[in-house]
Design a protein around this motif. Sequence first.
Motif, PDB file in Angstrom:
ATOM      1  N   PRO A  36       0.831  -1.209   0.000  1.00 49.23           N
ATOM      2  CA  PRO A  36       0.000   0.000   0.000  1.00 49.23           C
ATOM      3  C   PRO A  36       0.867   1.260   0.000  1.00 49.23           C
ATOM      4  O   PRO A  36       1.848   1.359   0.743  1.00 49.23           O
ATOM      5  N   GLN A  37       0.511   2.201  -0.851  1.00 52.72           N
ATOM      6  CA  GLN A  37       1.262   3.450  -0.982  1.00 52.72           C
ATOM      7  C   GLN A  37       0.536   4.522  -0.165  1.00 52.72           C
ATOM      8  O   GLN A  37      -0.448   5.102  -0.617  1.00 52.72           O
ATOM      9  N   THR A  38       1.013   4.755   1.025  1.00 52.98           N
ATOM     10  CA  THR A  38       0.289   5.608   1.986  1.00 52.98           C
ATOM     11  C   THR A  38       0.914   6.987   2.152  1.00 52.98           C
ATOM     12  O   THR A  38       0.474   7.766   2.995  1.00 52.98           O
ATOM     13  N   GLY A  39       1.942   7.294   1.362  1.00 54.77           N
ATOM     14  CA  GLY A  39       2.582   8.597   1.462  1.00 54.77           C
ATOM     15  C   GLY A  39       1.791   9.679   0.748  1.00 54.77           C
ATOM     16  O   GLY A  39       0.609   9.514   0.410  1.00 54.77           O
ATOM     17  N   GLU A  40       2.441  10.801   0.483  1.00 56.52           N
ATOM     18  CA  GLU A  40       1.773  11.946  -0.125  1.00 56.52           C
ATOM     19  C   GLU A  40       2.638  12.512  -1.240  1.00 56.52           C
ATOM     20  O   GLU A  40       3.743  12.035  -1.503  1.00 56.52           O
ATOM     21  N   VAL A  41       2.123  13.529  -1.895  1.00 53.48           N
ATOM     22  CA  VAL A  41       2.889  14.284  -2.887  1.00 53.48           C
ATOM     23  C   VAL A  41       2.821  15.752  -2.486  1.00 53.48           C
ATOM     24  O   VAL A  41       1.746  16.269  -2.159  1.00 53.48           O
ATOM     25  N   ILE A  42       3.972  16.416  -2.545  1.00 47.56           N
ATOM     26  CA  ILE A  42       4.036  17.848  -2.255  1.00 47.56           C
ATOM     27  C   ILE A  42       4.615  18.558  -3.476  1.00 47.56           C
ATOM     28  O   ILE A  42       5.756  18.286  -3.882  1.00 47.56           O
ATOM     29  N   ILE A  43       3.815  19.423  -4.072  1.00 51.58           N
ATOM     30  CA  ILE A  43       4.254  20.248  -5.203  1.00 51.58           C
ATOM     31  C   ILE A  43       4.395  21.672  -4.679  1.00 51.58           C
ATOM     32  O   ILE A  43       3.405  22.287  -4.256  1.00 51.58           O
ATOM     33  N   GLU A  44       5.594  22.214  -4.685  1.00 51.41           N
ATOM     34  CA  GLU A  44       5.818  23.531  -4.089  1.00 51.41           C
ATOM     35  C   GLU A  44       5.450  24.657  -5.060  1.00 51.41           C
ATOM     36  O   GLU A  44       5.032  24.420  -6.187  1.00 51.41           O
ATOM     37  N   ASP A  45       5.583  25.899  -4.621  1.00 51.41           N
ATOM     38  CA  ASP A  45       5.127  27.069  -5.371  1.00 51.41           C
ATOM     39  C   ASP A  45       5.818  27.191  -6.735  1.00 51.41           C
ATOM     40  O   ASP A  45       6.983  26.828  -6.901  1.00 51.41           O
TER      41      ASP A  45
END
Length: 352
Positions: free
Chosen positions: A195-204
């Motif tokens: 299971p892929q339980t992490g996140e994605v963060i796209i900065e400004d």
Amino acid sequence: MALSVHHIAEKVGCSFRGDGETLISGIAPLETAQAKHISFLANPKYARLLDQSAAGCIIISENLTAIKPGTYLLARNPYYIFALVSQLFYQPVSTPDGISPDAVLEEEVQIGNDCSISPFVYLARGARIGDRVTVYPHVYIGQNSIVGDGTLIYPNVTIRENVTIGKRVIIHSSTVIGSDGYGFAQEGERHYKIPQTGEVIIEDDVELGAGVTIDRGTLGPTRIGRGTKCDNQVHIAHNVTVGDNSLLIAQVGISGSSKIGKSVTIAGQSGLVGHITIGDRTIIAAASSVTKSFPAGSMISGLIPARDHKKAKRTIASLFRLPNLINRVNSLEKILKDKGLMNSGPTKTHED
């Protein structure tokens, strides 16, 4: 809309030479520009086109002196000034104001001020949309995902759950952010999904081209640094970190958990294996297969494996000399055989 050259120069912060009252109403290439157009010359090797151009004004380097009489904007970086001038004449496509009644909003969705939410947009439970965000039709934004102020999302984009999008981000059509990372554990002949339980963060200030795919982390985040620009069809795998102001050109693929530094350029169709580190300001040439880490400031090129660019060039040059070298060896062997200094028989080659 027509602007004088004098007004344009003031707006973009550079000087001009020639008639400052010349009126400009659009932008065109040097070859086709007319008196109402402004054009630019960023590469000196095309300087011959200046004499042939009918443009009313041309953006040139302030160091360029051998030019015909005319009206010019003088710039330290002509391409940058061209970008600023383009914004003066750019007319964005109009979008409906407010929230369309044909958009779907689940519970606990928050939408900021002055947003445009088009028909057939789906905002899942807990999604939060900042101010002045434009979302085109058929966009899905998943549970608890956040979209920052001034972001523009084109049609058919999918943003999965627990994704954070910064301010002033541009996301082009068919991009998928937060898809599952490619994680499987093998037991015997079978592969079991992790299971892929992490996140994605796209900065400004990031821009993602059409068809970009960015996987969520297996546990921690996948992160794209501020100001980074991704061309079309780039794939970024789970837990990858891309530093600020990097450039990823078409069809680049980065495998899981690799770390890309700041101001890195990765040219088209290059592939990077997982768990490596690429230092700041590194340049990776097109179609390179990068299999190991490189320090800051490297220049890398070559197929399987990529290596220091100077070494790669020497290797390629050696390959081109191989036919001549083989002919010389064969000639020497014949001389030695004729003199009885070498046993006769077939010469062994790598193909043998």
